[in-house]
Design a protein around this motif. Structure first.
Motif, short mmCIF file in Angstrom:
data_model
loop_
_atom_site.label_atom_id
_atom_site.label_comp_id
_atom_site.label_asym_id
_atom_site.label_seq_id
_atom_site.Cartn_x
_atom_site.Cartn_y
_atom_site.Cartn_z
N ILE A 1 -5.35 2.34 4.12
CA ILE A 1 -4.44 1.31 3.59
C ILE A 1 -5.13 0.56 2.46
O ILE A 1 -4.54 0.29 1.41
CB ILE A 1 -4.01 0.33 4.71
N ASP A 2 -6.40 0.21 2.68
CA ASP A 2 -7.17 -0.52 1.65
C ASP A 2 -7.32 0.32 0.38
O ASP A 2 -7.20 -0.19 -0.74
CB ASP A 2 -8.55 -0.90 2.20
N GLU B 1 1.31 2.60 3.72
CA GLU B 1 2.02 1.78 4.72
C GLU B 1 3.40 2.34 5.08
O GLU B 1 3.75 2.42 6.27
CB GLU B 1 2.15 0.34 4.24
N SER C 1 0.84 -1.19 0.00
CA SER C 1 0.00 0.00 0.00
C SER C 1 0.88 1.24 0.00
O SER C 1 1.96 1.24 0.58
CB SER C 1 -0.91 -0.01 1.24
N CYS D 1 -6.21 3.66 10.52
CA CYS D 1 -5.82 3.94 9.14
C CYS D 1 -6.05 2.79 8.16
O CYS D 1 -5.73 2.94 6.98
CB CYS D 1 -4.34 4.34 9.09
N TYR D 2 -6.58 1.64 8.62
CA TYR D 2 -6.72 0.51 7.70
C TYR D 2 -7.63 0.83 6.48
O TYR D 2 -7.38 0.33 5.38
CB TYR D 2 -7.19 -0.76 8.42
N MET E 1 -6.48 -7.60 14.52
CA MET E 1 -5.35 -6.96 15.20
C MET E 1 -5.00 -7.70 16.49
O MET E 1 -3.82 -7.94 16.78
CB MET E 1 -5.67 -5.50 15.51
N GLN F 1 -2.31 -8.15 8.19
CA GLN F 1 -2.83 -8.35 6.83
C GLN F 1 -3.26 -9.81 6.61
O GLN F 1 -4.28 -10.09 5.98
CB GLN F 1 -1.78 -7.93 5.80
N PRO G 1 -11.39 -6.12 11.47
CA PRO G 1 -10.13 -5.42 11.81
C PRO G 1 -9.72 -5.53 13.28
O PRO G 1 -8.56 -5.81 13.58
CB PRO G 1 -10.43 -3.97 11.42
N ARG H 1 -6.58 -10.42 8.30
CA ARG H 1 -7.68 -9.80 7.55
C ARG H 1 -7.98 -10.57 6.27
O ARG H 1 -9.16 -10.67 5.86
CB ARG H 1 -7.32 -8.34 7.20
N LEU I 1 -2.80 1.52 13.06
CA LEU I 1 -3.31 0.65 11.98
C LEU I 1 -4.83 0.56 12.00
O LEU I 1 -5.47 0.55 10.93
CB LEU I 1 -2.70 -0.75 12.11
N LEU J 1 2.58 -5.73 10.97
CA LEU J 1 1.75 -5.31 9.84
C LEU J 1 1.42 -6.51 8.95
O LEU J 1 0.26 -6.69 8.53
CB LEU J 1 2.47 -4.23 9.04
#
Length: 702
Positions: A327-328, A195, A192, A323-324, A261, A248, A257, A251, A320, A244
């Motif tokens: 990121i997506d 990231e 990403s 902000c995910y 985590m 991922q 999420p 997920r 994270l 990280l």
């Protein structure tokens, strides 16, 4: 741990507020941390030269001459006026020139030629200057303004002043360079566009917190100040990357999420803590050094890694989770190829690589012990720098020279006079400034002016200032120090004191060479113990420690085989840093190997292990190598530059051994690893084949 991580993700705002306040406080505190650039200040308190310096500061108003200033194209009259101007500079405690050794009113042709040429040669005047250590930087600037760029100055005080200013600027330059390069590496290896910014931002917060908390030490060394932030960035970046990648993975399995985590934290805690603990131990081993730069850097860097771990486990998960979505949205296809082909390539080379590796162990281990070492500060600036060029100009005309101060109990002038004669008989001693040499043993002290007398005689000691024609360090210089000490002992027993840069460097050499083996053995033993407990294996710690130690030996033997010198400080530090920093790569690869080996054959396990770990290893290794290269190329300070060089080369060597040799060692020692590891359940191809065959036969019968 799961409850702790649940509390973290449930109180995201509290975490953000806490770290924001901590950052503000750290930013303010970081400006109040003092930096010490004098290597000799880090000698153990009980060494002979340290005791001598302390006693001299008590007895006299001035310290040892610590600078040489050469001014060209001067007559004797002009040289005397220049001496007066130098003496008037704030921070200059004393200036010695020809008029302190002979009467300059008489024709110089009638004076002793050797004495004259120690101070005045071909219209070049050489002054021996004593600079107040508390005013080094401003005093050196004032001297430079007086003499101009065309003239020269050198010495310990000048070295320290220049190092202080240059290093401060260079550290900023390194940071400005390392950030965009690290971003480029992370953009290349991440999935990403956002990231890399999150990763760099979180570790940047950890670095700021560490810099601010250094205030607890009051003063830190120039090595810690210059290399600390860069090392913390490069060494602890992989902790965030590991977490990280786990997040991922969770997920991708369809987990929400928050749950992803928590599970990512639980699953990565073991490997991150093992990696972090080995790194902390690598730095903490430096605390056991008697040479105080070791404890200085060890404490600061162990704290830095601890803060990085806290940031990874507490702040980064919150970042994270916030902000995910971003990121997506900024996700992109991998910019790197699949490393499965690389894994298959390694399987073809790994056994020969192990054989080559074994051949390197003994010669490199022996070679790295036989290096030519530099212990002090005399070689920290090359001739490419102004101070290096100035030093060469002075030495080309007047030769190598440095000052030693011999302090003996006052009272027996006849004994001092005989001692002075014996010292003069040493070929390296070019001149002596003392009461018996300048006033004469037969002259009563009442007839000597107080200003001159106070420089040579104190309440308890007589002072002999020796100018010796020798390098500041080296075998000949160290032999001279031993000879002077032995001679003084025959006259005064243990009551004499010898001070000076060469004496301090001798004691520095004597101290830190004794530190090396002890510190290395403790670091290796501690890392071995951590691996033993975390891996629950007897063979794996042996494989990993041997692999990384051999990479260190290869790295440190290169100067021996190329006939280069090594700063012993850099040699000591890199031994612990390379072990602590790069054993993480070996832990990551081996942990994944053990995990995959439960369901795959030896060869397939090697391929899958390299496919899944190479990106993480290469990302961290690239950042650490780049940080080392920047420190090497940007810094004009010899110790810092060489530390960067060794760090870059050492990281590259460790990475090659981790990716090419350790897979082969695990492959060859597969059965041994299985038998010596608690709870290991390796996939057995033969048993699986028999099971499938039996299952097929049972199906046919039915």
């Amino acid at each position: 741990m799961r409850k702790f991580y649940e509390a973290i993700v449930d109180h995201k705002k509290t975490v953000i507020v806490f770290f924001t306040i901590a950052m503000i406080i750290s930013a303010l505190c970081s400006t109040m941390v003092n930096v010490n650039y004098d290597i000799n200040d880090y000698l153990p308190d009980g060494t002979a030269s340290t005791v001598a310096l302390d006693k001299m500061n008590e007895e006299y108003d001035m310290s040892i001459p610590n600078a040489r200033v050469m001014v060209s194209n001067l007559t004797v009259a002009e040289a005397l006026k220049m001496k007066e101007k130098l003496s008037e500079i704030d921070g200059v405690d004393d200036v010695t020139w020809l008029d302190d050794a002979i009467d300059t009113d008489i024709p110089l042709e009638t004076a002793d030629k050797d004495t004259v040429e120690n101070y005045y040669k071909d219209n070049n005047a050489l002054y021996t200057v004593t600079i107040d250590e508390s005013k080094r930087i401003e005093t050196v600037h004032a001297i430079r303004d007086l003499i101009g760029e065309e003239n020269s100055m050198s010495g310990a005080a000048v070295n320290t002043a220049v190092a202080a200013e240059a290093t401060t600027k260079e550290v900023k330059n390194i940071i400005f360079l390392v950030i965009p390069i690290c971003l480029a590496v992370l953009f290349l290896t991440s999935g990403s566009w956002i990231e890399p910014i999150l990763l760099l931002g979180s570790i940047g917060i950890a670095i700021l917190l560490n810099k601010g908390s250094n205030l607890m030490f009051g003063t830190i060394s120039f090595v810690t100040n210059a290399a600390g932030g860069v090392l913390q960035l490069a060494v602890s970046m992989d902790y965030s990357i590991f977490l990280l990648h786990r997040f991922q993975e969770m997920r991708e399995e369809g987990q929400a999420p928050k749950e992803a985590m928590i599970n990512a934290l639980c699953k990565s805690t073991g490997s991150i803590l093992s990696s972090g603990l080995t790194t902390v131990i690598g730095f903490a081993a430096l605390i056991l050094m008697r040479f105080k730069i070791g404890p200085d850097m060890g404490l600061a860097m162990a704290k830095a890694i601890f803060i990085s771990l806290v940031t990874v486990f507490v702040l980064f998960p919150v970042i994270l989770l916030y902000c995910y979505p971003l990121i997506d949205k900024t996700a992109h296809k991998s910019l790197l190829p699949d490393f499965e082909k690389f894994g298959r390539f390694v399987t073809k080379l790994m056994v020969p690589a192990v054989l080559v590796f074994v051949l390197f162990i003994i010669p490199c281990n022996l070679g790295q012990k036989e290096n030519f070492f530099s212990y002090g500060s005399s070689q920290i600036f090359s001739t490419d720098t102004q101070i290096g060029s100035d030093t060469k100009k002075i030495e080309d005309i007047f030769g190598k020279s440095n000052n030693l101060v011999l302090m003996v109990p006052k009272g027996d002038l006849q004994k001092e006079s005989q001692l002075s004669k014996d010292l003069h008989n040493m070929p390296e001693v070019s001149s002596i400034l003392s009461y018996v040499d300048n006033a004469g043993a037969e002259v009563p002290m009442d007839y000597v002016d107080n200003d001159t007398l106070s420089k040579l005689i104190s309440d308890n000691y007589s002072r002999l200032v020796l100018t010796v024609d020798a390098d500041f360090e080296g075998e000949k210089t160290f032999a001279l120090i031993e000879e002077i000490r032995a001679l003084a002992k025959t006259y005064y027993g243990d009551e004499y004191l010898l001070a000076g840069e060469s004496a301090s460097t001798y004691d520095l050499m004597d101290t830190i060479t004794k530190d090396n083996d002890r510190v290395n053995l403790i670091a290796i033993g501690a890392v071995f113990l951590v691996l033993l407990l975390s891996m629950k294996s007897l063979s794996i710690p042996v494989i990993l420690v041997l692999a990384i130690e051999t990479a260190i030996w290869i790295n440190l033997s290169v100067p021996y085989f190329t006939n280069d010198f090594v700063f012993y400080i850099a040699y000591l530090i890199i031994s612990s840093v390379q072990l602590g920093a790069t054993v993480d790569y070996a832990i990551l690869l081996t942990s994944r190997y053990m995990e995959v080996r439960e369901t795959a054959s030896r060869k397939d396990t090697v391929v899958e292990t390299l496919r899944s770990t190479t990106v993480s290893i290469m990302t961290s290794a690239s950042i650490l190598t780049i940080a080392g290269i920047l420190l090497w190329k940007v810094s004009t300070h010899g110790v810092l530059s060489q530390l960067g060089h060794l760090l870059a080369r050492g990281t590259a060597l460790s990475t090659v051994i981790v990716l090419f040799v350790i897979p082969g060692m695990l492959y060859i020692g597969d059965k041994l690893v299985q038998k010596t590891t608690v709870g290991s359940k390796f996939y057995n191809e033969k048993e699986d084949s028999l099971y499938k065959k039996k299952k097929y036969e049972d199906w046919e019968l039915n």
